[in-house]
Design an enzyme around this catalytic site. Sequence first.
Site, PDB file in Angstrom:
ATOM      1  N   ASN A 184      28.546 -12.254   6.046  1.00 43.00           N
ATOM      2  CA  ASN A 184      27.962 -13.339   5.258  1.00 43.00           C
ATOM      3  C   ASN A 184      28.257 -13.165   3.771  1.00 43.00           C
ATOM      4  O   ASN A 184      27.535 -13.676   2.923  1.00 43.00           O
ATOM      5  CB  ASN A 184      26.426 -13.311   5.456  1.00 43.00           C
ATOM      6  CG  ASN A 184      25.908 -14.688   5.823  1.00 43.00           C
ATOM      7  OD1 ASN A 184      26.647 -15.664   5.755  1.00 43.00           O
ATOM      8  ND2 ASN A 184      24.649 -14.756   6.191  1.00 43.00           N
ATOM      9  N   PHE A 203      13.654 -33.988   1.176  1.00 45.55           N
ATOM     10  CA  PHE A 203      13.039 -34.034   2.513  1.00 45.55           C
ATOM     11  C   PHE A 203      11.543 -34.345   2.430  1.00 45.55           C
ATOM     12  O   PHE A 203      10.703 -33.464   2.541  1.00 45.55           O
ATOM     13  CB  PHE A 203      13.263 -32.701   3.227  1.00 45.55           C
ATOM     14  CG  PHE A 203      14.702 -32.390   3.542  1.00 45.55           C
ATOM     15  CD1 PHE A 203      15.170 -31.083   3.439  1.00 45.55           C
ATOM     16  CD2 PHE A 203      15.596 -33.382   3.930  1.00 45.55           C
ATOM     17  CE1 PHE A 203      16.494 -30.760   3.736  1.00 45.55           C
ATOM     18  CE2 PHE A 203      16.921 -33.084   4.222  1.00 45.55           C
ATOM     19  CZ  PHE A 203      17.380 -31.776   4.129  1.00 45.55           C
ATOM     20  N   LYS A 260      11.576 -11.110  11.036  1.00 44.14           N
ATOM     21  CA  LYS A 260      10.989 -10.465   9.855  1.00 44.14           C
ATOM     22  C   LYS A 260       9.612  -9.899  10.211  1.00 44.14           C
ATOM     23  O   LYS A 260       9.279  -8.762   9.867  1.00 44.14           O
ATOM     24  CB  LYS A 260      10.844 -11.473   8.698  1.00 44.14           C
ATOM     25  CG  LYS A 260      12.145 -11.915   8.077  1.00 44.14           C
ATOM     26  CD  LYS A 260      12.907 -10.755   7.442  1.00 44.14           C
ATOM     27  CE  LYS A 260      14.161 -11.231   6.726  1.00 44.14           C
ATOM     28  NZ  LYS A 260      14.965 -10.114   6.175  1.00 44.14           N
ATOM     29  N   TYR A 264      23.619 -11.981  -1.380  1.00 46.39           N
ATOM     30  CA  TYR A 264      23.084 -12.596  -2.601  1.00 46.39           C
ATOM     31  C   TYR A 264      22.076 -11.679  -3.292  1.00 46.39           C
ATOM     32  O   TYR A 264      22.284 -11.257  -4.435  1.00 46.39           O
ATOM     33  CB  TYR A 264      22.452 -13.941  -2.216  1.00 46.39           C
ATOM     34  CG  TYR A 264      21.729 -14.676  -3.316  1.00 46.39           C
ATOM     35  CD1 TYR A 264      20.543 -15.344  -3.038  1.00 46.39           C
ATOM     36  CD2 TYR A 264      22.223 -14.729  -4.617  1.00 46.39           C
ATOM     37  CE1 TYR A 264      19.879 -16.053  -4.034  1.00 46.39           C
ATOM     38  CE2 TYR A 264      21.570 -15.426  -5.622  1.00 46.39           C
ATOM     39  CZ  TYR A 264      20.386 -16.087  -5.319  1.00 46.39           C
ATOM     40  OH  TYR A 264      19.712 -16.779  -6.308  1.00 46.39           O
ATOM     41  N   ILE A 265      21.002 -11.328  -2.614  1.00 50.12           N
ATOM     42  CA  ILE A 265      19.966 -10.493  -3.245  1.00 50.12           C
ATOM     43  C   ILE A 265      20.449  -9.053  -3.341  1.00 50.12           C
ATOM     44  O   ILE A 265      20.240  -8.360  -4.332  1.00 50.12           O
ATOM     45  CB  ILE A 265      18.632 -10.588  -2.471  1.00 50.12           C
ATOM     46  CG1 ILE A 265      18.202 -12.046  -2.356  1.00 50.12           C
ATOM     47  CG2 ILE A 265      17.545  -9.766  -3.160  1.00 50.12           C
ATOM     48  CD1 ILE A 265      17.046 -12.300  -1.414  1.00 50.12           C
ATOM     49  N   TYR A 307       9.650 -11.789  -0.176  1.00 47.38           N
ATOM     50  CA  TYR A 307      10.244 -12.632  -1.215  1.00 47.38           C
ATOM     51  C   TYR A 307       9.762 -14.060  -1.045  1.00 47.38           C
ATOM     52  O   TYR A 307       9.669 -14.544   0.092  1.00 47.38           O
ATOM     53  CB  TYR A 307      11.757 -12.696  -1.102  1.00 47.38           C
ATOM     54  CG  TYR A 307      12.486 -11.391  -0.954  1.00 47.38           C
ATOM     55  CD1 TYR A 307      13.669 -11.342  -0.235  1.00 47.38           C
ATOM     56  CD2 TYR A 307      12.020 -10.211  -1.518  1.00 47.38           C
ATOM     57  CE1 TYR A 307      14.373 -10.153  -0.086  1.00 47.38           C
ATOM     58  CE2 TYR A 307      12.699  -9.023  -1.377  1.00 47.38           C
ATOM     59  CZ  TYR A 307      13.887  -8.999  -0.661  1.00 47.38           C
ATOM     60  OH  TYR A 307      14.576  -7.834  -0.511  1.00 47.38           O
ATOM     61  N   TYR A 350      14.083 -16.622  13.116  1.00 51.73           N
ATOM     62  CA  TYR A 350      14.418 -15.835  11.901  1.00 51.73           C
ATOM     63  C   TYR A 350      13.138 -15.203  11.351  1.00 51.73           C
ATOM     64  O   TYR A 350      13.060 -13.996  11.137  1.00 51.73           O
ATOM     65  CB  TYR A 350      15.073 -16.718  10.833  1.00 51.73           C
ATOM     66  CG  TYR A 350      14.961 -16.117   9.463  1.00 51.73           C
ATOM     67  CD1 TYR A 350      13.998 -16.578   8.562  1.00 51.73           C
ATOM     68  CD2 TYR A 350      15.759 -15.048   9.095  1.00 51.73           C
ATOM     69  CE1 TYR A 350      13.853 -15.990   7.321  1.00 51.73           C
ATOM     70  CE2 TYR A 350      15.621 -14.457   7.851  1.00 51.73           C
ATOM     71  CZ  TYR A 350      14.657 -14.933   6.974  1.00 51.73           C
ATOM     72  OH  TYR A 350      14.500 -14.338   5.734  1.00 51.73           O
ATOM     73  N   SER A 408       9.993 -11.482   3.907  1.00 54.02           N
ATOM     74  CA  SER A 408      10.039 -12.860   3.404  1.00 54.02           C
ATOM     75  C   SER A 408       8.665 -13.510   3.487  1.00 54.02           C
ATOM     76  O   SER A 408       7.891 -13.223   4.403  1.00 54.02           O
ATOM     77  CB  SER A 408      11.030 -13.667   4.249  1.00 54.02           C
ATOM     78  OG  SER A 408      10.896 -15.055   3.999  1.00 54.02           O
ATOM     79  N   ALA A 409       8.386 -14.392   2.555  1.00 56.79           N
ATOM     80  CA  ALA A 409       7.128 -15.159   2.568  1.00 56.79           C
ATOM     81  C   ALA A 409       7.053 -16.033   3.815  1.00 56.79           C
ATOM     82  O   ALA A 409       5.993 -16.548   4.161  1.00 56.79           O
ATOM     83  CB  ALA A 409       7.039 -16.030   1.326  1.00 56.79           C
ATOM     84  N   THR A 410       8.138 -16.148   4.507  1.00 57.47           N
ATOM     85  CA  THR A 410       8.146 -16.946   5.737  1.00 57.47           C
ATOM     86  C   THR A 410       7.174 -16.384   6.763  1.00 57.47           C
ATOM     87  O   THR A 410       6.722 -17.087   7.651  1.00 57.47           O
ATOM     88  CB  THR A 410       9.583 -17.040   6.292  1.00 57.47           C
ATOM     89  OG1 THR A 410       9.691 -18.189   7.119  1.00 57.47           O
ATOM     90  CG2 THR A 410       9.989 -15.811   7.059  1.00 57.47           C
TER      91      THR A 410
HETATM   92  C1  WQD Z   1      12.849 -25.612  -0.528  1.00 54.88           C
HETATM   93  C2  WQD Z   1      12.266 -27.009  -0.663  1.00 54.88           C
HETATM   94  C3  WQD Z   1      12.587 -28.396   1.271  1.00 54.88           C
HETATM   95  C4  WQD Z   1      16.959 -28.637   0.862  1.00 54.88           C
HETATM   96  C5  WQD Z   1      13.870 -20.973   3.080  1.00 54.88           C
HETATM   97  C6  WQD Z   1      13.594 -20.077   4.241  1.00 54.88           C
HETATM   98  C7  WQD Z   1      12.890 -18.839   3.751  1.00 54.88           C
HETATM   99  C8  WQD Z   1      13.697 -18.183   2.658  1.00 54.88           C
HETATM  100  C9  WQD Z   1      14.000 -19.161   1.528  1.00 54.88           C
HETATM  101  C10 WQD Z   1      14.973 -16.396   3.627  1.00 54.88           C
HETATM  102  C11 WQD Z   1      11.557 -27.498   0.609  1.00 54.88           C
HETATM  103  C12 WQD Z   1      13.332 -28.970   0.069  1.00 54.88           C
HETATM  104  C13 WQD Z   1      15.625 -28.322   0.672  1.00 54.88           C
HETATM  105  C14 WQD Z   1      17.399 -29.976   0.695  1.00 54.88           C
HETATM  106  C15 WQD Z   1      15.153 -30.618   0.152  1.00 54.88           C
HETATM  107  N1  WQD Z   1      14.918 -17.663   3.170  1.00 54.88           N
HETATM  108  N2  WQD Z   1      14.744 -29.304   0.321  1.00 54.88           N
HETATM  109  N3  WQD Z   1      16.471 -30.935   0.348  1.00 54.88           N
HETATM  110  O1  WQD Z   1      12.630 -23.793   3.258  1.00 54.88           O
HETATM  111  O2  WQD Z   1      11.211 -22.984   1.278  1.00 54.88           O
HETATM  112  O3  WQD Z   1      12.663 -21.371   2.497  1.00 54.88           O
HETATM  113  O4  WQD Z   1      14.655 -20.295   2.115  1.00 54.88           O
HETATM  114  O5  WQD Z   1      14.095 -15.562   3.624  1.00 54.88           O
HETATM  115  O6  WQD Z   1      12.754 -17.964   4.841  1.00 54.88           O
HETATM  116  O7  WQD Z   1      12.716 -20.761   5.117  1.00 54.88           O
HETATM  117  O8  WQD Z   1      13.704 -23.102   1.057  1.00 54.88           O
HETATM  118  O9  WQD Z   1      15.460 -24.113  -0.317  1.00 54.88           O
HETATM  119  O10 WQD Z   1      15.405 -24.648   2.173  1.00 54.88           O
HETATM  120  O11 WQD Z   1      13.666 -25.608   0.663  1.00 54.88           O
HETATM  121  O12 WQD Z   1      14.333 -31.500  -0.146  1.00 54.88           O
HETATM  122  O13 WQD Z   1      18.600 -30.332   0.869  1.00 54.88           O
HETATM  123  O14 WQD Z   1      13.316 -27.939  -0.897  1.00 54.88           O
HETATM  124  O15 WQD Z   1      11.992 -29.432   2.040  1.00 54.88           O
HETATM  125  O16 WQD Z   1      10.440 -28.264   0.215  1.00 54.88           O
HETATM  126  P1  WQD Z   1      12.473 -22.899   2.070  1.00 54.88           P
HETATM  127  P2  WQD Z   1      14.660 -24.366   0.908  1.00 54.88           P
END
Ligand code: WQD
Length: 338
Positions: free
Chosen positions: A36, A218, A153, A12-13, A177, A149, A125-127
């Site tokens: 992927n 969620f 990182k 993707y990126i 990111y 994961y 990642s900001a993770t």
């Molecule tokens: C965003 C918001 C959920 C799905 C993840 C990885 C991170 C990075 C980006 C790789 C949250 C809410 C989500 C749904 C929802 N990936 N949500 N219903 O968790 O911030 O980050 O992706 O580097 O490492 O952790 O992104 O899009 O999963 O969630 O309510 O079906 O949307 O709770 O608040 P996240 P996300």
Amino acid sequence: MKKVLVTGGAGYIGSHTVVALVEAGYEPIIVDNFYNASPKVIDRLELITKKKIKCYNVDCCDASKLDEVFKEVKPHAVIHFAGYKAVGESVSKPLMYYDNNLTSLLKVLECMVKYEVKNLVFSSSATVYGDPKSVPIYEDFPLHVTNPYGRTKLMIEEILTDFAKVNPDFRIALLRYFNPIGAHESHLIGEDPNGIPNNLVPYITQVCIGKLAKLRVFGNDYKTHDGTGVRDYIHVCDLALGHVLTLKRLDEVTDSLYIYNLGTGKGSSVLDVLHTMEKVVGHPIAHEIVARRPGDIDACYASPEKAFKELGFKAKYDLYDMCKSAWEFQENNPDGIK
Ligand code: WQD
């Protein structure tokens, strides 16, 4: 023309960065094992860029095959995207994540040393910030990971930090990111998850095309303006440009390690995204508030100051642009890139 090896360049990126590299006058060369991503992405990249895009179907963990690529290409720089990235999957399959993500980085680094390729941009990642003490998040904030994961990182950041200390002639950038979403204006490339999407925006767009029944929000009891999770959504094309600006910067600087947040500096909630997408598609989108997802945090958004000051990076697309481009990609690719 400077050659840039883009590992995971069909992803993707990675694919959006390949377009940005061509537009900036670089020659991107892709290394991807298509675990992927679809090989069709390469055809689409050639359609968008109107250039031949050289691609090696190679797994970065395969040391001998990767060596052949470096011997043949002798790139000016490497952008390393290749790696597994599903948080949930990493919890159930930790060894697969540690083996793949760490081995691929180490093999890339060994080849860079052997062939004297001294510029590296790493897809972090900001993770790595975990649940931040406050927002916006600055690059010197404490780091804390809560899943394999994210730990890969962080471990790779630490490997590259140690490596940079004793290799002063290398130029290494760690790009953290935030939440990349959206798609290229051609609608030919975009976020194309396998199976049911984990991430918010592709899940919403699949609800919009009728593949999924409704969005599960969620949790709405977070400490945010409307109770739903807040994130820093950044257009994938802005993110791609951030890589080009970083490459240019690495040719001008003298230190061996740089760390940047790539975000907009603006936080948007789940409901903000949902309502924006409703404006894009012109109708309500079915959704239901359900329990929190384990591991989710209240709010996460970047301070973009350092990237702006040192790279001249500033995200230009707003949330409406991002949602519109994501929807248009989904509408034009109802079954993804097959
Ligand atoms: C965003 C918001 C959920 C799905 C993840 C990885 C991170 C990075 C980006 C790789 C949250 C809410 C989500 C749904 C929802 N990936 N949500 N219903 O968790 O911030 O980050 O992706 O580097 O490492 O952790 O992104 O899009 O999963 O969630 O309510 O079906 O949307 O709770 O608040 P996240 P996300």
